[in-house]
Scaffold this motif. Structure first.
Motif, short mmCIF file in Angstrom:
data_model
loop_
_atom_site.label_atom_id
_atom_site.label_comp_id
_atom_site.label_asym_id
_atom_site.label_seq_id
_atom_site.Cartn_x
_atom_site.Cartn_y
_atom_site.Cartn_z
N ALA A 35 -3.65 -7.48 8.09
CA ALA A 35 -4.50 -6.85 9.22
C ALA A 35 -5.91 -7.16 9.10
O ALA A 35 -6.52 -7.63 10.12
N VAL A 54 -6.37 -5.95 3.89
CA VAL A 54 -5.56 -4.86 4.03
C VAL A 54 -4.07 -5.56 4.83
O VAL A 54 -4.34 -6.40 5.51
N MET A 56 0.14 -5.01 5.76
CA MET A 56 1.26 -4.03 6.01
C MET A 56 2.46 -4.77 5.26
O MET A 56 2.75 -5.91 5.52
N ARG A 61 0.86 0.40 4.26
CA ARG A 61 -0.32 -0.07 4.16
C ARG A 61 -0.86 -0.49 2.58
O ARG A 61 -0.93 0.48 1.93
N SER A 63 -3.64 -2.36 0.49
CA SER A 63 -5.05 -2.91 0.09
C SER A 63 -5.30 -3.41 -0.95
O SER A 63 -4.92 -3.03 -2.30
#
Length: 148
Positions: A35, A54, A56, A61, A63
């Motif tokens: 992302a 970040v 997916m 999600r 990070s």
């Protein structure tokens, strides 16, 4: 441990390919599931450069951060994940492959942990597919007329 190595020929000079993959802020343009990527700190790209990202992954999600462990302009960039889950080492190596063409080699070593170790064969298959798709996207972007 999952190890993935794939290569692709790109009709652009090695310096252009390296400039693009060596700056991870470009990665969301060609890596599926990524992302955002932000460079941490100022200064030129070099060993020790850090990024936060970040991603997916399987609908979740995630990070984390990574850090360059090798930075050899127009040849190789390597990095390790320093947070964000599983231990990961990755690199991109570029080499001339004819006039204004480049062979890019992508390497990833990833160690799923905990209950995910049982699913390692599925992760390996998905990662190989994603790397192949991502390299195809990278090739399309870099071979576009203006390389942007």
């Amino acid at each position: 441990m999952i190890n993935v190595k794939q290569s692709i020929s790109i009709n652009r000079p090695p310096s252009a390919v390296f400039a693009f993959v060596g700056d991870q802020t470009n990665a969301p343009r060609w890596q599926r599931g990524l992302a955002t990527v932000r460079k941490i700190g100022d200064g030129p790209l070099a060993v020790g450069t850090r990024y936060e990202f970040v991603r997916m992954l399987m609908g979740r999600r995630m990070s984390g951060e990574n850090e360059y462990t090798q930075f050899d302009p127009d040849r190789c960039v390597a990095f390790n994940a320093t947070s964000g889950g599983w231990p990961l080492e990755a690199s991109y190596e570029v080499a001339p492959a004819g006039e204004d063409a480049t062979r890019l080699i992508s390497r990833i070593a990833l160690q799923p942990s905990g209950p995910f170790r049982v699913l390692q064969p599925l992760f390996a298959t998905a990662l190989r597919r994603d790397v192949r798709t991502n390299l195809g996207s990278l090739k399309a972007i870099l071979e576009a007329r203006d390389g942007r």
